[in-house]
Each structure stands twice: as C-alpha cells, then as structure tokens.
Design a protein around this motif. Structure first.
Motif, PDB file in Angstrom:
ATOM      1  N   ARG A 215      26.058  42.371  35.398  1.00  0.00           N
ATOM      2  CA  ARG A 215      27.335  42.835  35.342  1.00  0.00           C
ATOM      3  C   ARG A 215      28.053  42.126  36.619  1.00  0.00           C
ATOM      4  NH1 ARG A 215      25.178  48.486  33.799  1.00  0.00           N
ATOM      5  NH2 ARG A 215      24.553  48.180  31.434  1.00  0.00           N
ATOM      6  N   PRO A 216      27.384  42.207  37.871  1.00  0.00           N
ATOM      7  CA  PRO A 216      28.231  41.722  39.230  1.00  0.00           C
ATOM      8  C   PRO A 216      28.840  40.435  38.983  1.00  0.00           C
ATOM      9  CG  PRO A 216      26.118  42.966  39.807  1.00  0.00           C
ATOM     10  CD  PRO A 216      26.053  42.620  38.255  1.00  0.00           C
ATOM     11  N   ALA A 217      28.132  39.647  38.154  1.00  0.00           N
ATOM     12  CA  ALA A 217      28.567  38.096  37.876  1.00  0.00           C
ATOM     13  C   ALA A 217      29.874  38.157  36.953  1.00  0.00           C
ATOM     14  CB  ALA A 217      27.650  37.225  37.398  1.00  0.00           C
ATOM     15  N   GLY A 218      29.769  39.154  35.965  1.00  0.00           N
ATOM     16  CA  GLY A 218      30.779  39.447  35.045  1.00  0.00           C
ATOM     17  C   GLY A 218      32.043  40.067  35.934  1.00  0.00           C
ATOM     18  N   LEU A 219      31.761  40.856  36.461  1.00  0.00           N
ATOM     19  CA  LEU A 219      32.737  41.492  37.365  1.00  0.00           C
ATOM     20  C   LEU A 219      33.500  40.270  38.292  1.00  0.00           C
ATOM     21  CD1 LEU A 219      31.567  44.995  38.070  1.00  0.00           C
ATOM     22  CD2 LEU A 219      33.310  44.220  36.421  1.00  0.00           C
ATOM     23  N   VAL A 220      32.667  39.538  38.812  1.00  0.00           N
ATOM     24  CA  VAL A 220      33.252  38.593  39.580  1.00  0.00           C
ATOM     25  C   VAL A 220      34.313  37.631  38.770  1.00  0.00           C
ATOM     26  CG1 VAL A 220      32.952  36.327  41.145  1.00  0.00           C
ATOM     27  CG2 VAL A 220      31.726  38.500  41.483  1.00  0.00           C
ATOM     28  N   VAL A 221      33.597  37.084  37.665  1.00  0.00           N
ATOM     29  CA  VAL A 221      34.388  36.227  36.727  1.00  0.00           C
ATOM     30  C   VAL A 221      35.737  37.063  36.124  1.00  0.00           C
ATOM     31  CG1 VAL A 221      34.604  34.989  34.655  1.00  0.00           C
ATOM     32  CG2 VAL A 221      32.654  35.110  35.954  1.00  0.00           C
ATOM     33  N   ALA A 222      35.804  38.263  35.877  1.00  0.00           N
ATOM     34  CA  ALA A 222      36.836  39.076  35.550  1.00  0.00           C
ATOM     35  C   ALA A 222      37.913  39.172  36.785  1.00  0.00           C
ATOM     36  CB  ALA A 222      36.598  40.358  34.737  1.00  0.00           C
ATOM     37  N   ARG A 223      37.396  39.228  37.699  1.00  0.00           N
ATOM     38  CA  ARG A 223      38.404  39.685  39.087  1.00  0.00           C
ATOM     39  C   ARG A 223      38.808  38.094  39.161  1.00  0.00           C
ATOM     40  NH1 ARG A 223      41.832  42.320  41.885  1.00  0.00           N
ATOM     41  NH2 ARG A 223      41.612  41.472  44.170  1.00  0.00           N
ATOM     42  N   ALA A 224      38.298  37.268  39.130  1.00  0.00           N
ATOM     43  CA  ALA A 224      38.878  35.895  39.346  1.00  0.00           C
ATOM     44  C   ALA A 224      39.771  35.472  38.315  1.00  0.00           C
ATOM     45  CB  ALA A 224      37.740  34.851  39.414  1.00  0.00           C
ATOM     46  N   GLN A 225      39.647  35.561  37.223  1.00  0.00           N
ATOM     47  CA  GLN A 225      40.638  35.549  36.233  1.00  0.00           C
ATOM     48  C   GLN A 225      41.895  36.130  36.416  1.00  0.00           C
ATOM     49  OE1 GLN A 225      39.616  34.494  32.040  1.00  0.00           O
ATOM     50  NE2 GLN A 225      41.249  36.028  31.265  1.00  0.00           N
ATOM     51  N   ARG A 226      41.869  37.555  36.873  1.00  0.00           N
ATOM     52  CA  ARG A 226      42.778  38.354  37.063  1.00  0.00           C
ATOM     53  C   ARG A 226      43.820  37.991  38.055  1.00  0.00           C
ATOM     54  NH1 ARG A 226      44.755  43.923  37.144  1.00  0.00           N
ATOM     55  NH2 ARG A 226      45.730  44.270  39.438  1.00  0.00           N
ATOM     56  N   VAL A 227      43.322  37.415  39.410  1.00  0.00           N
ATOM     57  CA  VAL A 227      43.648  36.918  40.439  1.00  0.00           C
ATOM     58  C   VAL A 227      44.387  35.515  39.754  1.00  0.00           C
ATOM     59  CG1 VAL A 227      43.331  35.989  42.600  1.00  0.00           C
ATOM     60  CG2 VAL A 227      42.100  37.892  42.072  1.00  0.00           C
ATOM     61  N   ALA A 228      43.865  34.918  39.179  1.00  0.00           N
ATOM     62  CA  ALA A 228      44.489  33.464  38.689  1.00  0.00           C
ATOM     63  C   ALA A 228      45.747  33.733  37.970  1.00  0.00           C
ATOM     64  CB  ALA A 228      43.375  32.694  37.995  1.00  0.00           C
ATOM     65  N   THR A 229      45.619  34.991  36.986  1.00  0.00           N
ATOM     66  CA  THR A 229      46.645  34.959  36.236  1.00  0.00           C
ATOM     67  C   THR A 229      47.991  35.470  36.790  1.00  0.00           C
ATOM     68  OG1 THR A 229      45.050  35.443  34.247  1.00  0.00           O
ATOM     69  CG2 THR A 229      47.473  36.216  34.107  1.00  0.00           C
ATOM     70  N   ILE A 230      47.651  36.521  37.813  1.00  0.00           N
ATOM     71  CA  ILE A 230      48.765  37.078  38.531  1.00  0.00           C
ATOM     72  C   ILE A 230      49.370  35.993  39.411  1.00  0.00           C
ATOM     73  CG2 ILE A 230      49.119  38.726  40.390  1.00  0.00           C
ATOM     74  CD1 ILE A 230      47.198  40.533  39.491  1.00  0.00           C
ATOM     75  N   ALA A 231      48.740  34.999  40.037  1.00  0.00           N
ATOM     76  CA  ALA A 231      49.232  33.996  40.590  1.00  0.00           C
ATOM     77  C   ALA A 231      50.061  33.155  40.065  1.00  0.00           C
ATOM     78  CB  ALA A 231      47.985  33.143  41.171  1.00  0.00           C
ATOM     79  N   THR A 232      50.258  33.216  38.561  1.00  0.00           N
ATOM     80  CA  THR A 232      51.082  32.323  37.873  1.00  0.00           C
ATOM     81  C   THR A 232      52.336  33.046  37.477  1.00  0.00           C
ATOM     82  OG1 THR A 232      50.171  32.848  35.738  1.00  0.00           O
ATOM     83  CG2 THR A 232      49.033  30.996  36.624  1.00  0.00           C
ATOM     84  N   MET A 233      52.454  34.385  37.979  1.00  0.00           N
ATOM     85  CA  MET A 233      53.650  35.283  37.519  1.00  0.00           C
ATOM     86  C   MET A 233      54.494  35.018  38.644  1.00  0.00           C
ATOM     87  SD  MET A 233      51.523  38.378  35.945  1.00  0.00           S
ATOM     88  CE  MET A 233      52.856  39.483  35.831  1.00  0.00           C
ATOM     89  N   PRO A 234      55.921  34.991  38.427  1.00  0.00           N
ATOM     90  CA  PRO A 234      56.887  34.822  39.413  1.00  0.00           C
ATOM     91  C   PRO A 234      56.938  36.205  40.308  1.00  0.00           C
ATOM     92  CG  PRO A 234      57.935  34.448  37.233  1.00  0.00           C
ATOM     93  CD  PRO A 234      56.389  34.887  37.141  1.00  0.00           C
ATOM     94  N   ARG A 235      57.234  36.235  41.563  1.00  0.00           N
ATOM     95  CA  ARG A 235      57.293  37.444  42.306  1.00  0.00           C
ATOM     96  C   ARG A 235      58.287  38.448  41.814  1.00  0.00           C
ATOM     97  NH1 ARG A 235      53.823  37.756  46.221  1.00  0.00           N
ATOM     98  NH2 ARG A 235      52.676  35.991  46.472  1.00  0.00           N
ATOM     99  N   TRP A 236      59.359  37.956  41.318  1.00  0.00           N
ATOM    100  CA  TRP A 236      60.232  38.838  40.850  1.00  0.00           C
ATOM    101  C   TRP A 236      59.644  39.752  39.627  1.00  0.00           C
ATOM    102  CZ3 TRP A 236      61.700  38.835  35.441  1.00  0.00           C
ATOM    103  CH2 TRP A 236      61.719  37.772  35.051  1.00  0.00           C
TER     104      TRP A 236
END
Length: 353
Positions: A215-236
C-alpha cells in the motif's frame, strides 16, 4: 500473466480509424496518455456546468469510482486502438448511456443533457488536448508542425463518434486556444464541480485492493500522479477550483515523471501490467498494439465507412426516441431515467460493479 503473452492476445478485426504510423498511435501509446493525460481530462471537464450537473446527477464517480474509471478509460483507448466495428458499437451504446444523464441545472436556469453537442465538443477537446499536453510535458516533447496538424485532423475525425460536429473541431493549436478562451467565461467552479475535481484527483480510489506491504508504494504512485496532473492545470483554473500546489512541486515533478514514463515505455509488458492496475478492461484494447499483434484485416477505415459497413447511425441521429423518452421521464414526469443504456453497455464497456 497470460494476457501479457503475445500469442494469447486477441487481435482486433482491423486497425480502426488510425493505425500504425499515425500520430494518434504515437501520442496515445505513450504511458502519459492513459494516466496523467486521462486524469487531467476528466478533472478539467468538471468546470463545465452542464457536464458536471450530469456527472453529479448520476453519482457514478462516487458510488463506483473504480468501475466508472475503468469503463471510461476503456472507451478512451478504444477510440484510438480498437477495431472499427467495436468502436462503432461502443459509440452507439454510449449515446444510450448518456440519454439517462438529463435534468435541471442545479445553480442556474435551464437543463442539461449529456448528449448535447456543446457538452460533447467540450469532452472531445479537453480529452484530446490533455492527452497531447501530458505527452509534451512528461513525454518526448512537442510534435512537429506536420504531426500537430495530423493530430487535430484526427481529433475531428474522432468527433464523428460523438454527437458534436467535426466541423466545430479546431484544426490547429491556435484554434484550440481560441476555443478554450471562448469557453472560459462559461466555466464555473461550483460546489459540485470542486467536489468532483478533488475526488477525481484521488488516484488511490481507482486502484485495486493490495496487500498491506504494497500500500505505501501504491500511495506514492497515486500521489505522484496527482501532483503531475495538477501541474498541467493553469493557475487560474486551480484558483477557481480551490486546488493548491506550489510552483516548486510543479517543477520537481517534471523530471520524476519524464524518467519514470521513459523507463516504463521501454517494456511493453510492464506498461500493460501497470495499466492493468488502473484499468483491467483497457488492457485487451491496448495489448494488440503494444505487443505487435496484427488485426484480422490490416485496414484503416473512416467512421463514415464503418457506419455504412456495419449499419450504425451517426451518434447525433442515434436513438432519438429513447432520448426523448428519457427527457420526458425526468423533465416531464419527474421520474428516474431508465437504466437501459447502462445495462446494454456492460458487454461493451465492462461491468458496472
């Protein structure tokens, strides 16, 4: 696992609407597409008031997040990689599925209808733009000018599988930017939109049950994908939706994801294994392309040729009686819509539970 062996993969009947050598296969086959690209698409979509009203009305993303994610991702992949008959069947039944998503807008006057051409165009363009943007940011980088022209022509071709008109699809990046600028005043981060966006960013909700030690590895992957997805969204857009992430995280996640995706892309079997964690029903769609299994007929059709061959109506003209009955049940009689489309879709898009 058996499905990762080339000789055990079921071939498609043809190459569908794109095929080897197409820019669609180049972009959509990279592991950025069905991970960050797909997640970005379904998150950004929720800013459209009619669309999020339909999503909220059905409640599928909350009551069955894993199967809803699985079925939607499968359809995304089918458009790019599956055989023409299979895709036409899926597009046809999707009109029936969407027929139940009708109702009254919760925060303004008017009604919503998931089959509305404007909503379908928004889905089409946010999806194809997100897939390309994730490829550029975390994959090999920008396409050539010629490849980009081909990509947006392909987007217009794929729009024939929805109720919107291909004529409304821009054919270049400038046109796409102009479309999103026109849409921006219409977008709204209503309470239900913010709820949906934050929910859809929780990748861990769509992962299968795992042993405690994994589970810890799964949560790390999920967290990384979340961060990567948010990083593609414009700040507005993030500010509108109440989603916060530092510029430092935006920058740091880029090399992490670029290296991770590049390493995974070296091994098609590993790509399929990881995809199976996110969306088991998508694996049979993607496996023939990944493992080089040729279709039964090595041909590429257009949607119009496929509809003529297999007898399907254009989605905009399909199942008008059912759509009218559903609207009357919900808007006229105040009753719940029929589940007919959802039930029929299980054999095509995967089980509901």
């Amino acid at each position: 696992m058996a499905w990762m062996k080339r000789d055990a993969v079921e071939p498609h009947e043809d190459y569908g609407f794109f095929g080897p050598g197409s820019v669609v296969w180049k972009v959509w086959s990279y592991p950025t597409s069905l991970t960050v690209g797909f997640q970005r698409a379904v998150v950004v979509e929720e800013l459209d008031p009619p669309l999020v009203a339909a999503v909220h009305g059905t409640q599928g993303i909350y009551t069955r997040p894993r199967t809803r994610y699985d079925r939607t991702l499968r359809y995304f992949a089918m458009v790019a990689f599956a055989g023409s008959h299979e895709v036409c069947k899926a597009a046809d039944v999707l009109v029936k599925v969407h027929s139940k998503a009708v109702g009254r807008l919760p925060y303004s006057e008017g009604t919503y209808d998931a089959n509305d051409p404007a909503s379908q165009l928004w889905i089409q363009l946010t999806g194809w733009h997100s897939i390309l943007y994730a490829y550029e940011r975390y994959g090999p980088g920008k396409l050539t000018a010629e490849e980009e022209r081909e990509y947006w022509e392909a987007c217009a071709l794929a729009a024939e599988l929805q109720t919107c008109s291909p004529d409304d699809v821009p054919r270049d990046r400038a046109g796409i930017r102009a479309y999103f600028e026109r849409m921006r005043p219409q977008l709204s981060a209503s309470p239900i939109a913010q709820q949906a966006m934050k929910h859809l960013l929780r990748t861990e909700l769509v992962l299968p049950p795992t042993p405690w030690w994994a589970r810890p590895a799964g949560l790390v992957v999920a967290r990384a994908q979340r961060v990567a997805t948010i990083a593609t969204m414009p700040r507005w857009m993030r500010a509108m939706a109440g989603i916060r992430q530092s510029r430092l995280l935006d920058a740091l996640i880029v090399p992490v994801m670029k290296v991770s995706f590049a390493l995974v892309h070296l091994n098609p079997a590993l790509e399929l294994l990881l995809l199976g964690r996110l969306s088991p029903s998508t694996v049979p769609v993607v496996a023939p392309m990944k493992l080089g299994v040729p279709p039964r007929r090595e041909e590429v059709l257009t949607p119009a040729e496929a509809r003529a061959r297999y007898g399907f109506a254009r989605p905009a003209e399909a199942h008008l009686d059912l759509r009218a009955r559903q609207a009357e049940r919900v808007l006229g009689d105040g009753r719940a819509p029929s589940e007919q489309g959802l039930i029929e879709s299980e054999t095509i898009l995967g089980p509901l539970a």
